[in-house]
Design a protein around this motif. Structure first.
Motif, short mmCIF file in Angstrom:
data_model
loop_
_atom_site.label_atom_id
_atom_site.label_comp_id
_atom_site.label_asym_id
_atom_site.label_seq_id
_atom_site.Cartn_x
_atom_site.Cartn_y
_atom_site.Cartn_z
N PRO A 287 0.85 -1.28 0.04
CA PRO A 287 0.03 0.12 0.00
C PRO A 287 0.83 1.38 0.12
O PRO A 287 0.17 2.17 -0.64
N PHE A 288 2.16 1.23 0.76
CA PHE A 288 2.99 2.25 0.96
C PHE A 288 3.70 2.62 -0.49
O PHE A 288 3.69 3.81 -1.16
N ALA A 289 4.40 1.56 -1.05
CA ALA A 289 5.15 1.67 -2.25
C ALA A 289 4.65 0.69 -3.40
O ALA A 289 5.08 -0.23 -3.31
N PRO A 290 3.64 1.08 -3.93
CA PRO A 290 2.85 0.16 -4.78
C PRO A 290 3.81 -0.08 -6.04
O PRO A 290 3.67 -1.41 -6.52
N HIS A 291 4.42 0.68 -6.47
CA HIS A 291 5.21 0.24 -7.78
C HIS A 291 6.39 -0.62 -7.31
O HIS A 291 6.59 -1.48 -8.19
N MET A 292 7.29 -0.26 -6.21
CA MET A 292 8.25 -1.17 -5.94
C MET A 292 8.05 -2.54 -5.27
O MET A 292 8.43 -3.55 -5.90
N ALA A 293 6.83 -2.65 -4.69
CA ALA A 293 6.37 -3.89 -4.49
C ALA A 293 5.75 -4.69 -5.58
O ALA A 293 6.08 -5.98 -5.59
N GLU A 294 5.22 -4.02 -6.46
CA GLU A 294 4.63 -4.88 -7.58
C GLU A 294 5.93 -5.42 -8.62
O GLU A 294 5.94 -6.79 -8.52
N GLU A 295 6.85 -4.61 -8.52
CA GLU A 295 8.21 -4.92 -9.33
C GLU A 295 8.69 -6.26 -8.64
O GLU A 295 9.19 -7.04 -9.31
N LEU A 296 9.31 -6.12 -7.40
CA LEU A 296 9.76 -7.27 -6.84
C LEU A 296 8.77 -8.29 -6.78
O LEU A 296 9.29 -9.55 -6.48
N TRP A 297 7.55 -8.27 -6.38
CA TRP A 297 6.76 -9.46 -6.36
C TRP A 297 6.90 -9.90 -7.80
O TRP A 297 6.94 -11.47 -7.75
N HIS A 298 6.89 -9.37 -8.69
CA HIS A 298 6.95 -10.11 -10.16
C HIS A 298 8.28 -10.64 -10.26
O HIS A 298 8.50 -11.73 -10.78
N SER A 299 9.46 -9.97 -9.78
CA SER A 299 10.43 -10.60 -10.14
C SER A 299 10.89 -11.90 -9.40
O SER A 299 11.88 -12.82 -9.37
N ALA A 300 9.90 -11.92 -8.17
CA ALA A 300 9.94 -13.41 -7.38
C ALA A 300 9.30 -14.44 -7.94
O ALA A 300 9.19 -15.36 -7.70
N GLY A 301 8.70 -14.23 -9.18
CA GLY A 301 8.08 -15.10 -10.03
C GLY A 301 6.74 -15.31 -9.96
O GLY A 301 6.07 -15.91 -10.65
N ASN A 302 6.07 -14.22 -9.35
CA ASN A 302 4.50 -14.09 -9.21
C ASN A 302 4.18 -13.51 -10.55
O ASN A 302 4.64 -12.66 -11.09
N LYS A 303 2.91 -13.96 -11.05
CA LYS A 303 2.14 -13.60 -12.28
C LYS A 303 1.29 -12.50 -11.97
O LYS A 303 1.05 -11.60 -12.82
N ASP A 304 0.26 -12.70 -11.03
CA ASP A 304 -0.77 -12.01 -10.81
C ASP A 304 -0.13 -10.30 -10.15
O ASP A 304 0.83 -10.58 -9.49
N SER A 305 -0.95 -9.45 -10.30
CA SER A 305 -0.49 -8.47 -9.33
C SER A 305 -0.46 -8.46 -7.87
O SER A 305 -1.38 -9.13 -7.37
N ILE A 306 0.55 -7.76 -7.16
CA ILE A 306 0.42 -7.76 -5.54
C ILE A 306 -0.87 -7.25 -5.25
O ILE A 306 -1.10 -7.56 -3.91
N HIS A 307 -1.50 -6.21 -5.97
CA HIS A 307 -2.36 -5.46 -5.53
C HIS A 307 -3.72 -6.38 -5.46
O HIS A 307 -4.87 -5.79 -5.20
N ASN A 308 -3.64 -7.55 -5.99
CA ASN A 308 -5.03 -8.45 -5.93
C ASN A 308 -4.65 -9.30 -5.10
O ASN A 308 -5.62 -10.43 -4.79
N GLN A 309 -3.53 -9.38 -4.04
CA GLN A 309 -3.38 -10.46 -3.03
C GLN A 309 -4.08 -9.88 -1.87
O GLN A 309 -4.56 -8.87 -1.44
N GLU A 310 -4.02 -11.12 -0.96
CA GLU A 310 -4.69 -10.80 0.50
C GLU A 310 -3.80 -10.27 1.33
O GLU A 310 -2.36 -10.45 1.34
N TRP A 311 -4.27 -9.62 2.44
CA TRP A 311 -3.50 -8.90 3.37
C TRP A 311 -2.97 -10.14 4.15
O TRP A 311 -3.72 -10.60 4.47
N PRO A 312 -1.50 -9.96 4.70
CA PRO A 312 -1.30 -10.94 5.59
C PRO A 312 -1.96 -10.96 6.88
O PRO A 312 -2.19 -9.93 7.58
N ARG A 313 -1.88 -12.32 7.51
CA ARG A 313 -2.65 -12.26 8.78
C ARG A 313 -1.37 -12.82 9.72
O ARG A 313 -0.34 -13.25 9.54
N TYR A 314 -1.66 -12.23 11.11
CA TYR A 314 -0.61 -12.59 12.03
C TYR A 314 -0.96 -13.70 12.82
O TYR A 314 -2.33 -13.98 13.34
N ASP A 315 -0.19 -14.30 13.79
CA ASP A 315 -0.47 -15.53 14.53
C ASP A 315 0.00 -14.80 16.14
O ASP A 315 1.16 -14.63 16.44
#
Length: 811
Positions: free
Chosen positions: A715-743
């Motif tokens: 949410p803060f750095a949408p471009h950079m997060a998207e770039e790294l998300w894709h370079s990690a091999g993900n195909k869909d946009s990071i902005h379509n992902q679910e917010w992480p949960r904590y334990d």
RNA sequence: GCCGCGGUGGCGGAAUGGUUUACGCACAACACUUAAAAUGUUGCGGCCGCAAGGCCAUGUGGGUUCGAAUCCCACCCGCGGCACCA
């Protein structure tokens, strides 16, 4: 590879636009709609850092909500009518339309460079005929429902330019153009009956998720007061002057009455005053004062007695003089007051100046009535004295008893008045939506037929108002001359335009259905999106824009056009951005920060994130470009962690992995809660703590943990997060992902730092199990060497134990 | 004037009844470098002290409390709004 924000930001903005991932569908199965709105800008020329401060953190929130699983709609548009366009036309010879459109084109591009989640397909521009057609249509609905009327209302008038001036153009009481003294002149204008909604506007505030201070300001603005309207007869005449008071208990202390200089009694030909010259002179003088000057308690009160007539106090039949004074306002209450100098400071000042009697009727002491000698009015509660049969009654009770006593004699009635005035919507200006009304001498004012909307704003060559105080539209014969909608006879159009606040009082409805050609918005679409779930904008709108919008919604609700009665369920304000020197940004001070330059230098992600990090969002503060390098370093460090890992993990011991999992879970919790509560600054600092830890220790991080960090960053750095998300091999946009949960289990601490205080001063910190009991803690502490030193020869009087936190020994 | 908000290191701020100064900037020292930048490590409220430690500090003055940046009262300063800037 190096982090190159300019390259990746442009790339992803294009991709997002192409794939349309931010386009909001009216319905998505399994998802709840969330209408997220930032106040739309006025197209002033350039997007400044203040806009960024409104829109960037707002976008963080919108993206967060989207990741939480909401179907988010976040539209954008332009509040495009208004005075500056007209001033630009006069000053630079550009048509207001050209000026506005050029600004919009520029600002739209600047907005796009922010990388926000906007759904541009819903854009509204209030100066476009397909928008103001519906502004005019709504005006007609208000008119047909008795909520619009014409009346004579005072306006700033320059006698030399023969023009109505905006307050901004009449600062210091001088005309901006020719420097002459501005006076208050009554002009016939259109008003909206917002006052008839005063009670509802007041009552419904409590249920809103708005900042408390904003609610209080609106309540005070509406200013409900309950009291009594009491009639004072005029001696030897059949006339009465009604006065309104919230302090009927002080009636016996009334030593004169005061009417406003605009009071109708002064225009009554039956009155023959003995000092007409002085009275006329006073009335003219008071026209030179603004309302604020008139009611300022610092200004010396002035007035003139209406010689030749007297009023009679209905409580005791006593004759009292009548004054005109401009500290009494015609538009509040009845425009007349009973003056009780002993118990009202304004009356007290006035009485001292004109040597009028001060009669004390409320005494703080009872039954021993030792009344203090007054050097100012006694405005508090007490007991009545010198009030005939009411002597000894408490002032609170007496307010009712005296009122009711007079009510039986038909000399008084219970009354509620509001400070809220009706909304003056006429503007004698060019750049606004024409008021769709037509005048024919036989039928008076008639509404334009709905079929003929929009009443198009004509092109004129001269944007200066006419010398008769009319809008520049009056110069267009083609525009003025029309036919009466009722009989077809030759008629004339209204030449005033509407206050731009009207345009902005309903734009949030239009976003739901911005291209509808048949209605201002379809009921179905309104139902899908409204009311706005989260509204974000400046606190400078706390009262006017927000109150007008509430009024609009309530009125439309009553007309059956919308099904809800409040437009904005939740509201948050951003603060004001100052220059690096802590001063207000201004060209003359040379402290203006240009967001475009900042973006060029550091990238939009860094600017967004710095604005979040600067401080509390509702507080604003200085924007210091030097501070931004901290964010830039953070983003680079995060980037390197993914793209340029320093070394192969050299240490993946179980314990350390556990430590990092704990920190990661803590960070998720912190960031989640902080964004939800608009504490963007501490959310960013939590991310920094995480990255500091990760980049220092070179942990071997599993894929999942790295992804979690990117999701928190998105949410803060949408471009950079998207770039790294894709370079990690993900195909869909990071902005379509679910917010992480904590334990929660991972976050629990086994050990705490128990604070040891003696008489409230910290003397030691001891590591202790988190569930330590009071007994265990005090035993541990009293046995402690350091503490023994402090306790030497002293007796412990009391032990205060705060579980999980501290123990305080009182000696 | 009226209504509303705010005041904490050199600076932006964190802490909203319990460790004042998280995080960041600036600054200093060190490492890397021929050097610089970048980067990394460490330090960093004031006073006294070699240190351990102590005292003082959240605009000013008072109050409540075992304990106050936080709550209450008064004052000072700054900001937003006050109905035609938007």
């Amino acid at each position: 590879m190096h982090y190159n924000p300019n390259k990746i930001e442009k790339k992803w903005q294009k991709v997002w636009e192409k794939t349309g991932i931010y386009k909001a569908q009216d319905k998505v199965s399994g998802k709840e709609n969330f209408y997220h709105l930032a106040m739309f800008p006025y197209p002033s020329g350039n997007l400044h850092i203040g806009h960024w401060y409104n829109f960037a953190p707002a976008d963080v929130y919108a993206r967060f909500k989207k990741m939480l699983g909401f179907n988010v709609m976040s539209p954008m548009g332009f509040d495009a009518f208004g005075l500056p366009a007209e001033n630009a036309a006069i000053k630079r010879g550009i048509h207001p339309k050209t000026w506005t459109h050029e600004n919009i084109i520029k600002m739209r591009e600047q907005l796009k460079s922010m990388g926000n989640i906007y759904d541009w397909s819903r854009e509204v521009v209030t100066c476009e005929p397909d928008y103001y057609k519906w502004t005019q249509w709504l005006f007609l609905q208000f008119y047909k429902n008795g909520l619009a009327y014409k009346a004579k209302v005072p306006a700033n008038w320059c006698p030399s330019c023969k023009t109505v001036l905006a307050n901004e153009q009449a600062e210091g009481g001088k005309c901006e153009r020719c420097d002459s003294q501005v006076i208050q002149e009554e002009i016939e204008q259109w008003l909206f009956k917002i006052s008839s909604y005063a009670d509802e506007l007041l009552k419904d505030i409590d249920n809103l998720d708005w900042p408390e201070t904003t609610k209080i300001m609106q309540k005070n603005w509406i200013g409900r007061s309950e009291g009594w309207q009491i009639e004072f007869k005029i001696k030897n005449l059949k006339l009465k002057i009604p006065v309104f008071t919230t302090r009927a208990d002080t009636l016996f202390g009334c030593t004169y009455i005061v009417v406003a200089p605009e009071h109708p009694i002064l225009k009554n030909p039956n009155f023959k005053f003995q000092n007409p010259k002085f009275i006329d002179q006073y009335i003219n003088e008071s026209k030179k004062k603004t309302e604020r000057e008139r009611i300022s308690e610092m200004q010396e009160k002035t007035g003139v007695e209406l010689k030749g007539i007297k009023a009679i106090n209905p409580a005791n039949g006593r004759e009292v003089p009548i004054f005109i004074a401009d500290y009494v306002l015609m538009h509040y209450g009845t425009g007349a007051i009973m003056a009780v100098p002993a118990h009202d400071n304004r009356d007290f000042d006035f009485a001292k100046k004109y040597n009028l009697p001060v009669k004390m009727v409320i005494c703080p002491n009872w039954p021993k009535t030792v009344c203090p000698i007054l050097d100012k009015a006694y405005e508090s509660e007490g007991y009545l004295v010198d009030s005939d049969k009411f002597d000894g009654t408490s002032s609170r009770d007496a307010r009712e008893r005296i009122g009711e006593w007079l009510e039986k004699q038909e000399k008084a009635e219970r009354k509620v008045y509001y400070r809220l005035k009706d909304w003056l919507i006429s503007r004698q200006r060019y750049w606004g939506a024409p008021i769709p009304m037509v005048f024919f001498f036989f039928f008076d004012w008639q509404p334009v037929s709905e079929r003929e909307l929009p009443v198009l704003l004509p092109d004129v060559n001269d944007y200066l108002p006419t010398g008769e105080g009319k809008s520049p539209l009056a110069k267009s014969k083609k525009f003025i001359n029309t036919v009466c909608p009722k009989c077809g006879g030759p008629a004339q159009r209204e030449t005033d335009t509407m206050d731009t606040f009207i345009c902005s009082s309903w734009y949030y409805l239009r976003y739901a259905d911005s291209s509808n050609k048949k209605e201002f918005a379809s009921k179905q679409k309104l139902e899908a999106w409204l009311p706005v779930n989260m509204y974000i904008g400046g606190a400078e709108h706390s009262v006017m824009h927000l109150l007008y919008s509430r009024f609009f919604t309530k009125a439309l609700n009553k007309m059956g056009l919308v099904d809800f009665s409040e437009p904005f369920a939740s509201l948050r304000h951003q603060g004001i951005i100052l220059g690096p020197d802590g001063q207000k940004m201004s060209k003359s001070r040379g402290n203006v920060v240009d967001p475009d330059e900042q973006v060029k230098k550091y990238g939009a992600d860094a600017v967004r994130m710095y604005l979040c990090f600067m401080g509390p969002h509702n507080q604003g503060g200085p924007y210091n470009p030097n501070g931004l390098v901290g964010i830039s370093r953070f983003l680079n460090r995060a980037w390197d962690l993914f793209e340029n890992p320093k070394s192969e993990a050299r240490n993946s011991k179980q314990i350390q992995n556990f430590e990092i999992q704990k920190l990661l879970n803590k960070t998720i919790k912190k960031v989640t809660e902080d964004i939800e509560n608009f504490r963007f600054n501490t959310a960013v600092s939590a991310l920094m703590i995480l990255i500091n830890e990760l980049s220092q220790k070179t942990y071997k991080l599993d894929h999942g943990s790295m992804s979690t960090f990117l999701l928190l960053l998105a949410p803060f750095a949408p471009h950079m997060a998207e770039e790294l998300w894709h370079s990690a091999g993900n195909k869909d946009s990071i902005h379509n992902q679910e917010w992480p949960r904590y334990d929660l289990k991972l976050i629990e601490e086994e050990k705490i730092n128990l604070i040891v205080q003696i008489n409230g001063k910290v003397r030691d910190k001891i590591e202790a199990p988190s569930g330590i009991s009071e007994k265990e803690a005090s035993d541990l502490v009293i046995g402690n060497e350091k503490i023994k030193k402090w306790l030497q020869g002293k007796e412990i009087k009391k032990i205060i134990f705060v579980p999980g936190k501290l123990i305080n020994l009182v000696i």
